[in-house]
Write a protein that holds these residues in place. Structure first.
Motif, short mmCIF file in Angstrom:
data_model
loop_
_atom_site.label_atom_id
_atom_site.label_comp_id
_atom_site.label_asym_id
_atom_site.label_seq_id
_atom_site.Cartn_x
_atom_site.Cartn_y
_atom_site.Cartn_z
N ARG A 132 -25.74 45.23 58.17
CA ARG A 132 -24.68 44.69 59.04
C ARG A 132 -23.45 44.32 58.22
NH1 ARG A 132 -29.22 42.40 59.79
NH2 ARG A 132 -28.58 40.39 58.97
N GLN A 133 -23.48 44.63 56.94
CA GLN A 133 -22.37 44.32 56.04
C GLN A 133 -21.67 45.61 55.62
OE1 GLN A 133 -25.14 42.66 53.18
NE2 GLN A 133 -24.01 40.71 53.22
N GLY A 134 -20.36 45.54 55.55
CA GLY A 134 -19.58 46.59 54.93
C GLY A 134 -18.97 46.06 53.65
N VAL A 135 -18.35 46.94 52.89
CA VAL A 135 -17.67 46.52 51.67
C VAL A 135 -16.26 47.10 51.66
CG1 VAL A 135 -19.75 46.23 50.27
CG2 VAL A 135 -18.58 48.43 50.28
N ASN A 136 -15.34 46.36 51.08
CA ASN A 136 -13.98 46.83 50.85
C ASN A 136 -13.72 46.73 49.36
OD1 ASN A 136 -11.27 47.62 51.60
ND2 ASN A 136 -10.66 45.53 51.13
N TYR A 137 -13.69 47.89 48.68
CA TYR A 137 -13.41 47.90 47.25
C TYR A 137 -11.92 47.64 47.05
CZ TYR A 137 -17.83 50.47 46.97
OH TYR A 137 -19.14 50.86 47.08
N HIS A 138 -11.58 46.65 46.24
CA HIS A 138 -10.18 46.42 45.93
C HIS A 138 -9.62 47.61 45.16
CE1 HIS A 138 -10.37 41.74 46.29
NE2 HIS A 138 -10.43 42.34 47.45
N ARG A 139 -8.33 47.76 45.25
CA ARG A 139 -7.62 48.83 44.56
C ARG A 139 -7.97 48.82 43.07
NH1 ARG A 139 -1.23 48.42 44.67
NH2 ARG A 139 -1.06 49.10 42.54
N GLY A 140 -8.43 49.97 42.55
CA GLY A 140 -8.72 50.12 41.13
C GLY A 140 -10.11 49.72 40.69
N VAL A 141 -10.96 49.22 41.59
CA VAL A 141 -12.32 48.81 41.22
C VAL A 141 -13.19 50.05 41.06
CG1 VAL A 141 -14.42 47.71 42.11
CG2 VAL A 141 -12.25 46.50 42.20
N TRP A 142 -13.90 50.11 39.95
CA TRP A 142 -14.82 51.23 39.70
C TRP A 142 -16.04 51.10 40.60
CZ3 TRP A 142 -13.24 55.22 36.95
CH2 TRP A 142 -12.20 55.03 36.03
N HIS A 143 -16.47 52.22 41.20
CA HIS A 143 -17.64 52.21 42.07
C HIS A 143 -18.27 53.59 42.11
CE1 HIS A 143 -14.31 53.48 44.65
NE2 HIS A 143 -15.21 54.18 45.33
#
Length: 169
Positions: A115-126
């Motif tokens: 039920r969770q999403g994620v928002n990677y901040h600009r420039g975060v490695w993933h």
């Protein structure tokens, strides 16, 4: 080869990398004559240039074989990128802090609750999306515009990491 410890996804633990998009524990206000809760501004879409656009896509991901050798990570230097699960299934998230290249010793892994999403901040490695189901769908909010918005870093064989959900049990 270091095996990543998979942590439960929490807002506090994920804060250095981005936002956890969830209603649980989030503030809301009532709209539509009191019939709807609005969980407002759970994440912010980041774009680098005024002419960039925030766009919405659907990614349909296939499960990768586990345990998975983490050979690479990517980042989006010109905008944030959010993944919201559409089918309610948990998924894995592998991230590393901002920097010129990801540091293997700082890579972390998280398990969402579905039920969770994620928002990677600009420039975060993933790592690219990691479903643990045979196939899963995600609503993706990211940036469209000119310029290269995807950098990839491939680890040397000695730097590679292992993601093994069974090792946490």
């Amino acid at each position: 080869m270091r095996t990543l410890k998979i942590e439960p996804l929490t807002k506090e633990a994920f804060a250095p990398f981005g936002d956890v998009i969830e209603t649980e524990g989030s503030d809301y206000f009532m709209i539509n004559n009191g019939s709807t809760r609005r969980y407002h501004k759970l994440a912010t879409v980041e774009t680098a240039q005024p002419e960039d656009n925030a766009i919405i896509s659907i990614f349909s991901a296939e499960k990768l074989e586990m345990p998975l050798r983490i050979r690479m990570l990517e980042r989006h230097p010109l905008g944030s990128q959010a993944f919201i699960p559409l089918l309610g299934n948990p998924f894995l998230v592998v991230v590393a802090p901002l920097g010129d290249v990801p540091v293997p010793g700082l890579v972390r892994a998280f398990l969402t609750n579905g039920r969770q999403g994620v928002n990677y901040h600009r420039g975060v490695w993933h790592h690219p999306v990691l479903t643990i189901e045979k196939r899963d769908d995600f609503l993706v909010v990211d940036r469209s515009g000119s310029g290269n918005n995807c950098d990839e870093h491939f680890f040397t064989e000695d730097e590679q990491l292992l993601l093994d959900p069974q090792s946490n049990q």
